[in-house]
Write an enzyme that holds these catalytic residues in place. Structure first.
Site, PDB file in Angstrom:
ATOM      1  N   LYS A  44      64.030  68.133 115.082  1.00 23.20           N
ATOM      2  CA  LYS A  44      63.060  68.987 115.733  1.00 23.20           C
ATOM      3  C   LYS A  44      63.542  70.425 115.857  1.00 23.20           C
ATOM      4  O   LYS A  44      62.759  71.354 116.022  1.00 23.20           O
ATOM      5  CB  LYS A  44      62.786  68.455 117.150  1.00 23.20           C
ATOM      6  CG  LYS A  44      62.274  67.059 117.205  1.00 23.20           C
ATOM      7  CD  LYS A  44      62.239  66.606 118.701  1.00 23.20           C
ATOM      8  CE  LYS A  44      61.919  65.146 118.810  1.00 23.20           C
ATOM      9  NZ  LYS A  44      62.123  64.640 120.176  1.00 23.20           N
ATOM     10  N   ASP A 104      76.937  73.062 112.400  1.00 26.40           N
ATOM     11  CA  ASP A 104      78.043  72.816 113.320  1.00 26.40           C
ATOM     12  C   ASP A 104      79.164  72.116 112.532  1.00 26.40           C
ATOM     13  O   ASP A 104      79.903  72.789 111.814  1.00 26.40           O
ATOM     14  CB  ASP A 104      77.478  71.972 114.474  1.00 26.40           C
ATOM     15  CG  ASP A 104      78.419  71.807 115.638  1.00 26.40           C
ATOM     16  OD1 ASP A 104      79.508  72.404 115.619  1.00 26.40           O
ATOM     17  OD2 ASP A 104      78.084  71.077 116.576  1.00 26.40           O
ATOM     18  N   LYS A 132      78.214  77.805 113.361  1.00 29.67           N
ATOM     19  CA  LYS A 132      79.362  77.651 114.271  1.00 29.67           C
ATOM     20  C   LYS A 132      80.558  77.187 113.428  1.00 29.67           C
ATOM     21  O   LYS A 132      80.904  76.010 113.425  1.00 29.67           O
ATOM     22  CB  LYS A 132      78.997  76.587 115.317  1.00 29.67           C
ATOM     23  CG  LYS A 132      79.657  76.737 116.666  1.00 29.67           C
ATOM     24  CD  LYS A 132      79.496  75.482 117.486  1.00 29.67           C
ATOM     25  CE  LYS A 132      78.228  75.416 118.291  1.00 29.67           C
ATOM     26  NZ  LYS A 132      78.179  74.204 119.162  1.00 29.67           N
ATOM     27  N   PHE A 153      78.365  75.147 123.342  1.00 31.76           N
ATOM     28  CA  PHE A 153      77.109  74.415 123.166  1.00 31.76           C
ATOM     29  C   PHE A 153      75.991  75.342 123.616  1.00 31.76           C
ATOM     30  O   PHE A 153      75.985  75.824 124.749  1.00 31.76           O
ATOM     31  CB  PHE A 153      77.097  73.118 123.972  1.00 31.76           C
ATOM     32  CG  PHE A 153      75.966  72.235 123.560  1.00 31.76           C
ATOM     33  CD1 PHE A 153      76.057  71.451 122.424  1.00 31.76           C
ATOM     34  CD2 PHE A 153      74.784  72.216 124.283  1.00 31.76           C
ATOM     35  CE1 PHE A 153      74.999  70.658 122.010  1.00 31.76           C
ATOM     36  CE2 PHE A 153      73.712  71.427 123.877  1.00 31.76           C
ATOM     37  CZ  PHE A 153      73.829  70.647 122.739  1.00 31.76           C
TER      38      PHE A 153
HETATM   39  P1  XMP Z   1      76.179  69.148 112.423  1.00 24.68           P
HETATM   40  O1  XMP Z   1      77.383  68.874 113.302  1.00 24.68           O
HETATM   41  O2  XMP Z   1      75.753  67.917 111.689  1.00 24.68           O
HETATM   42  O3  XMP Z   1      75.096  69.452 113.519  1.00 24.68           O
HETATM   43  O4  XMP Z   1      76.356  70.366 111.571  1.00 24.68           O
HETATM   44  C1  XMP Z   1      73.871  69.894 113.273  1.00 24.68           C
HETATM   45  C2  XMP Z   1      72.950  69.438 114.374  1.00 24.68           C
HETATM   46  O5  XMP Z   1      73.637  69.205 115.616  1.00 24.68           O
HETATM   47  C3  XMP Z   1      72.934  69.759 116.709  1.00 24.68           C
HETATM   48  N1  XMP Z   1      73.813  70.771 117.369  1.00 24.68           N
HETATM   49  C4  XMP Z   1      73.516  71.456 118.472  1.00 24.68           C
HETATM   50  N2  XMP Z   1      72.417  71.435 119.239  1.00 24.68           N
HETATM   51  N3  XMP Z   1      73.342  73.114 120.613  1.00 24.68           N
HETATM   52  C5  XMP Z   1      72.348  72.265 120.310  1.00 24.68           C
HETATM   53  O6  XMP Z   1      71.341  72.264 121.019  1.00 24.68           O
HETATM   54  C6  XMP Z   1      74.488  73.197 119.888  1.00 24.68           C
HETATM   55  O7  XMP Z   1      75.372  74.002 120.219  1.00 24.68           O
HETATM   56  C7  XMP Z   1      74.572  72.307 118.764  1.00 24.68           C
HETATM   57  N4  XMP Z   1      75.531  72.111 117.834  1.00 24.68           N
HETATM   58  C8  XMP Z   1      75.010  71.168 116.989  1.00 24.68           C
HETATM   59  C9  XMP Z   1      71.687  70.372 116.116  1.00 24.68           C
HETATM   60  O8  XMP Z   1      70.625  69.469 116.279  1.00 24.68           O
HETATM   61  C10 XMP Z   1      71.966  70.541 114.650  1.00 24.68           C
HETATM   62  O9  XMP Z   1      70.825  70.425 113.828  1.00 24.68           O
END
Ligand code: XMP
Length: 189
Positions: A44, A104, A132, A153
């Site tokens: 979403k 992330d 990030k 976060f």
């Molecule tokens: P990855 O770790 O797979 O993460 O690259 C991507 C998804 O993780 C969620 N995500 C966050 N959601 N604040 C959030 O609200 C954050 O700081 C955060 N870091 C990761 C997000 O859904 C993203 O698509």
């Protein structure tokens, strides 16, 4: 009380966000000029970003959606689940631009990209609102990104904590008391 009371500090204001999106939209317009492409918004979290982004790209494009979740509980990374895909003819032979809220660890985009290539996409590139890099575990670099964020976060502008805060018009860091165990309910997509 409003959601604003839960925010410790604003990292990117509405005005800064739109300036960043203007810059990336111009890059995308130059890159895809004369080529068919489909923006795949990852739900979403990216719905707010994707809707501002596509309205700043004045060349033909198509829009598709994919739903994924990678956060099982609170703010720690969980298994990637892809719950919903674009249809086969929206993928096969297409140039896809994955649009996500935040890059992330990299597992979400890496997993989705692999799956779409397996399903016959011609090309898969990525465009993220936030990057990030401090938390990356998979060697993945976004082709386009609006902003780099520190290892915090963050919520707002589509990003949630426990399903809330997506509707904030800016990106902010939550107050630490919000992460208390009694508030934890799990965040997704
Ligand atoms: P990855 O770790 O797979 O993460 O690259 C991507 C998804 O993780 C969620 N995500 C966050 N959601 N604040 C959030 O609200 C954050 O700081 C955060 N870091 C990761 C997000 O859904 C993203 O698509």
């Amino acid at each position: 009380m409003t959601l604003h009371n839960d925010i410790e500090r604003v990292l990117y204001s509405e005005k800064e966000i739109l300036a960043g999106i203007d810059r990336v939209a111009a890059e995308l317009t130059r890159t895809y000029q004369g080529r068919d492409f489909t923006v795949v918004s990852i739900l979403k979290g990216s719905c707010v970003f994707a809707s501002d982004l596509i309205r700043r790209i004045p060349i033909p494009l198509e829009l598709a959606f994919l739903a994924a979740s990678s956060y099982g509980e609170g703010t720690t990374s969980g298994e990637l689940e892809i719950n919903f895909f674009p249809s086969g003819n929206e993928i096969e032979g297409r140039n896809l631009l994955l649009v996500d809220d935040i890059l992330d660890t990299g597992r979400t985009l890496h997993g989705i990209k692999g799956e779409l290539m397996k399903r016959g996409a011609r090309e898969v590139r990525s465009c993220v609102f936030l990057d990030k890099p401090a938390r990356r575990t998979v060697p993945l670099t976004a082709d386009f990104r609006c902003f780099e964020v520190e290892n915090l976060f963050v919520v707002g502008y589509g990003l949630d904590y426990a399903g809330r805060y997506r509707n904030l018009p800016y990106v902010g860091a939550l107050k630490s008391e919000i992460f208390a165990p009694s508030h934890r309910a799990g965040a997704s997509g």
